[in-house]
Every structure is written in C-alpha cells, then in structure tokens.
Design a protein around this motif. Structure first.
Motif, PDB file in Angstrom:
ATOM      1  N   ILE A  12       1.390  80.703 113.447  1.00  0.00           N
ATOM      2  CA  ILE A  12       2.505  80.210 114.246  1.00  0.00           C
ATOM      3  C   ILE A  12       3.524  79.511 113.369  1.00  0.00           C
ATOM      4  O   ILE A  12       4.740  79.700 113.522  1.00  0.00           O
ATOM      5  CB  ILE A  12       1.995  79.248 115.346  1.00  0.00           C
ATOM      6  N   ARG A  13       3.043  78.707 112.433  1.00  0.00           N
ATOM      7  CA  ARG A  13       3.958  77.992 111.540  1.00  0.00           C
ATOM      8  C   ARG A  13       4.814  78.972 110.745  1.00  0.00           C
ATOM      9  O   ARG A  13       6.037  78.805 110.625  1.00  0.00           O
ATOM     10  CB  ARG A  13       3.165  77.095 110.587  1.00  0.00           C
ATOM     11  N   THR A  68      11.827  68.645 110.807  1.00  0.00           N
ATOM     12  CA  THR A  68      11.676  68.322 112.220  1.00  0.00           C
ATOM     13  C   THR A  68      12.627  67.209 112.601  1.00  0.00           C
ATOM     14  O   THR A  68      13.075  66.434 111.770  1.00  0.00           O
ATOM     15  CB  THR A  68      10.239  67.880 112.532  1.00  0.00           C
ATOM     16  N   ASN A 105       7.367  80.600 113.051  1.00  0.00           N
ATOM     17  CA  ASN A 105       8.461  79.669 113.343  1.00  0.00           C
ATOM     18  C   ASN A 105       9.423  79.576 112.164  1.00  0.00           C
ATOM     19  O   ASN A 105      10.652  79.593 112.336  1.00  0.00           O
ATOM     20  CB  ASN A 105       7.907  78.285 113.678  1.00  0.00           C
ATOM     21  N   GLU A 106       8.876  79.492 110.963  1.00  0.00           N
ATOM     22  CA  GLU A 106       9.737  79.439 109.782  1.00  0.00           C
ATOM     23  C   GLU A 106      10.604  80.690 109.681  1.00  0.00           C
ATOM     24  O   GLU A 106      11.761  80.627 109.250  1.00  0.00           O
ATOM     25  CB  GLU A 106       8.878  79.283 108.523  1.00  0.00           C
ATOM     26  N   LYS A 165       3.897  75.269 120.172  1.00  0.00           N
ATOM     27  CA  LYS A 165       3.424  74.597 118.969  1.00  0.00           C
ATOM     28  C   LYS A 165       4.481  73.670 118.408  1.00  0.00           C
ATOM     29  O   LYS A 165       4.202  72.517 118.040  1.00  0.00           O
ATOM     30  CB  LYS A 165       3.026  75.654 117.930  1.00  0.00           C
ATOM     31  N   TRP A 166       5.716  74.166 118.337  1.00  0.00           N
ATOM     32  CA  TRP A 166       6.799  73.347 117.806  1.00  0.00           C
ATOM     33  C   TRP A 166       7.020  72.097 118.669  1.00  0.00           C
ATOM     34  O   TRP A 166       7.178  70.990 118.152  1.00  0.00           O
ATOM     35  CB  TRP A 166       8.091  74.155 117.728  1.00  0.00           C
ATOM     36  N   CYS A 226       4.886  80.027 119.795  1.00  0.00           N
ATOM     37  CA  CYS A 226       5.645  79.345 118.741  1.00  0.00           C
ATOM     38  C   CYS A 226       6.373  78.129 119.292  1.00  0.00           C
ATOM     39  O   CYS A 226       6.374  77.052 118.686  1.00  0.00           O
ATOM     40  CB  CYS A 226       6.648  80.311 118.118  1.00  0.00           C
ATOM     41  N   LEU A 227       7.001  78.311 120.443  1.00  0.00           N
ATOM     42  CA  LEU A 227       7.746  77.216 121.059  1.00  0.00           C
ATOM     43  C   LEU A 227       6.823  76.073 121.447  1.00  0.00           C
ATOM     44  O   LEU A 227       7.125  74.890 121.203  1.00  0.00           O
ATOM     45  CB  LEU A 227       8.494  77.739 122.286  1.00  0.00           C
ATOM     46  N   ILE A 237      14.399  79.653 118.512  1.00  0.00           N
ATOM     47  CA  ILE A 237      13.367  80.330 119.310  1.00  0.00           C
ATOM     48  C   ILE A 237      13.936  80.760 120.653  1.00  0.00           C
ATOM     49  O   ILE A 237      13.659  81.864 121.143  1.00  0.00           O
ATOM     50  CB  ILE A 237      12.147  79.399 119.504  1.00  0.00           C
ATOM     51  N   GLU A 261      15.962  74.139 115.754  1.00  0.00           N
ATOM     52  CA  GLU A 261      14.723  74.901 115.785  1.00  0.00           C
ATOM     53  C   GLU A 261      14.459  75.469 117.178  1.00  0.00           C
ATOM     54  O   GLU A 261      14.098  76.643 117.324  1.00  0.00           O
ATOM     55  CB  GLU A 261      13.556  74.025 115.333  1.00  0.00           C
ATOM     56  N   GLU A 262      14.656  74.653 118.202  1.00  0.00           N
ATOM     57  CA  GLU A 262      14.465  75.129 119.574  1.00  0.00           C
ATOM     58  C   GLU A 262      15.472  76.221 119.914  1.00  0.00           C
ATOM     59  O   GLU A 262      15.130  77.203 120.580  1.00  0.00           O
ATOM     60  CB  GLU A 262      14.597  73.955 120.548  1.00  0.00           C
TER      61      GLU A 262
END
Length: 396
Positions: free
Chosen positions: A119-120, A87, A123-124, A330-331, A327-328, A295, A291-292
């Motif tokens: 969700i985790r 992160t 995202n991964e 949560k991140w 997902c977004l 997604i 990461e953003e």
C-alpha cells in the motif's frame, strides 16, 4: 467548548488551541502550503466569527496565531519527525457529499487486501503521478528554473505571481502538450494497461475531464479562493467575483463581433462558472491534502468510467477501485489516527461517488466544449488532436 477563532462549537484542541475542524483545516492548509494573505480592509482588525470567518483570511489566520495555534504542530504527527513521508497533520471535518448520499452499492467491491508495504509503495506511485503532472505544467506554463522543477515532490505547479488572466479570444482548447501530459498520467494509472484498447481510449478522455475539475479545484483552493480566482490547469485564472457573464443575458450578443465568437465564449465560460458555483464549495469543505487529492483523482477516473467501459474490463475497474480505497484508508489512518482516519477515508470515497453521480454528465460536457471549440478554432490542427476530439471515436 467554543472555537477560539470563530466561536462555533469545538470538540477538542487542534494545533494547541480549542478550535472547530473548519478553522483547524484552514490553519493546516495555510501553514502546509506556506500561504500568505492580505487583509481585505488593510486595517488588520476584521471581525472573525462563524458567519464571517471566510471574509478575511489574513485576520482569521492572525487570530489562530493569537490564540496559540502552533505552526510546528502541522508538520508532526504522534512524534513523527518533521516532513517524514511528506505527511500533513490535520483535523478535518468529514465532507458532506454532493447532493443526496450515494448508495453504498457504488463502493468498490472487495479484493484481496494488500500488505502495508504494498500500500505504501502504491500510494507513493499515486503521489508521484500527480507530482510529475504538476512538474510538467510548471515547465510548460511558467518561467521556473529547472532546479525548481526537478527538486522534490511538486504539490503545486504555480505560484500566485505566475498566474496569467484567462483570455477566451486567444484560447484554443487543450494544446498537444497538454494531451501528452494527460496521456502520460492516464498511462501510469495502475490497471490501465490491463484494459482493452477501446476502454483505454475512453478512460484517457475521462481522465481529461476529471483532471479539469479536480486539479483546477485543488489549485484554486490552494492559491485562488482568497482572491476569488478560478485557476485552470495552464496557470490562467478567471475572476469570479463578480461572476462573469454567461452569454445568455439580454444584449450580450452586442458585445461580440460574430455569433461564433459568442458561442465559443459560452462554451468556455459556462463549465467554469458551474464548477465554481456547484463544485468548489463542496470541494473546499472536503479540504483534501495533496496526497488525498492524488488518490481522489485516480478514484474519480475509475468511478466515472465504470459504467461506460467494456464488460470485459469491469473486473479491472472493480479491482482498481478496491485498491484505491485500501490506499486511501491506510493514508488516512496514518495521518488522522485510528478513530478519525476511517471516517475521513469513507467521506472521501463518498465524495468521489457523488462526483460520478452529480457530475458524470458534466465531465462529458467538458469534452463536448473542447469539440465545439475545435470546430471554431482548430479544424486544421494536429491530426492526433482532431482524433481525440472526434465525436465519432468518443461516443462509439
């Protein structure tokens, strides 16, 4: 309270110093990507204020350090160990959507909420998709060692010294290896296998256009903008200051030996200049992390393809857009907190909708430019590429 770096309004401390969100985002990106800059004058004393904060990034960064911004704070969030979950701590301003604000009716329709662990893992998966695409590009377009290619998450395929100047005369459009990379990307999008063959065909092509815009913008933001370079997915760059000729200027035809060469040049350069002028400022304002961006790119693929896929596949599209939004959210909550996180997520969703509204036709123009290039350059190329570039299969 004033920003200690550019003197604009600061609402809180960021990384240990009172700063506006734009300067905080700049500092976070510089530290997270380990970017180094050169002073534009060489004197290391450029004026940094609200009007000129983008002029010299070296002096802007030095002013951040001089005003007690702490590098180590970029890597931690609420006591989380350095690097946990890959992160990045950031305090970012919500982006202004492109053009007018899209209707909320374009937002994904609700589906059953996922559990946090689901969700985790999803995202991964998205982060790994983009990392694998970057690793493929690093292997194909750089001289990196295998150890560098296979080690960890690959957030950037290129280092600045590996970039090569773009030459339109030798450019032949996407090569087969690039289509293979993007096919592997599209094929691993959750929900892709649920689509009909015709919709898979169309979504794959849309993914090529979306990746052209989003990945190029991300690479450019990370290592190109300080030198006014627009970076393409193959690690080539175009100098954008001054802007290159578009090919329509009086007398431009005298610079080319053949009319076909001029037409090829125009179809290559115009989409890139449009991306630099119309898209990059908004993308930089959004300032997405790796990461953003991962997604965002997946969401843009589904958003852009939505209205062109077969009716039997529309529910799959709505489901995937809803899952991506979860997902977004949560991140962003995990990264920015319960207060800023939802705002950040909402603005990224609006940004993706704006791309669909403002740049949907632009994405199709990109595919058209490949078709035109194929007409001039690779009519006898691999049969698979001819089929990919075929207007008959594309627009049927």
């Amino acid at each position: 309270m004033k920003c200690a770096i550019c003197d604009s309004v600061a609402l809180s401390l960021h990384f240990g110093a009172p700063s506006c969100k734009a300067c905080a985002a700049f500092f976070r990106r510089t530290v997270a990507l380990d970017i180094t800059y050169d002073c534009i004058t060489g004197n290391q004393d450029c004026e940094v204020n609200h009007e000129r904060r983008m002029a010299c990034k070296k002096c802007r960064y030095q002013k951040c350090i001089n005003n007690n911004m702490q590098r180590y704070m970029v890597q931690s969030k609420r006591g989380r160990p350095d690097g946990a979950g890959n992160t990045e701590n950031a305090s970012l301003s919500p982006s202004t959507p492109l053009g007018s604000t899209p209707s909320t009716s374009s937002a994904p329709l609700p589906h059953s909420p996922m559990k946090n662990d689901e969700i985790r893992k999803l995202n991964e998966h998205f982060f790994k998709m983009d990392s694998n695409l970057n690793k493929s590009r690093r292997m194909a377009f750089t001289d990196s060692r295998l150890l560098d290619i296979f080690s960890g998450m690959c957030k950037m395929p290129f280092e600045k010294h590996q970039l090569q100047p773009f030459d339109f005369r030798s450019y032949r459009g996407y090569q087969k290896q690039e289509y293979v990379m993007l096919f592997n990307y599209a094929n691993t999008l959750p929900g892709f296998q649920e689509l009909s063959n015709a919709s898979q065909n169309f979504l794959f092509r849309i993914a090529c256009g979306v990746d052209f815009v989003i990945s190029s913008s991300y690479y450019t933001m990370c290592i190109g903008t300080e030198s006014n370079l627009l970076i393409s997915q193959d690690g080539t760059y175009i100098q954008m200051k001054p802007l290159p000729l578009l090919g329509d200027e009086p007398g431009t035809e005298l610079m080319f030996t053949k009319k076909e060469e001029l037409e090829k040049y125009k179809n290559i350069i115009k989409p890139r200049v449009k991306s630099w002028i119309d898209f990059m400022p908004h993308y930089e304002a959004l300032d997405p992390s790796f990461e953003e961006n991962s997604i965002l790119k997946a969401l843009c693929c589904w958003q852009t393809a939505h209205f062109n896929l077969q009716e039997c596949d529309k529910d799959t599209v709505r489901k995937q857009k809803s899952l991506l939004t979860q997902c977004l959210l949560k991140w962003c909550i995990d990264t920015y907190g319960d207060e800023e996180g939802p705002v950040r997520a909402a603005n990224i969703v609006l940004f993706s909708s704006s791309i669909c509204v403002s740049f949907g036709s632009f994405l199709m123009e990109l595919v058209n430019s490949l078709i035109i290039i194929s007409f001039f350059e690779i009519m006898d190329c691999d049969p698979l590429i001819n089929e990919i570039l075929s207007t008959t299969t594309l627009f049927s």
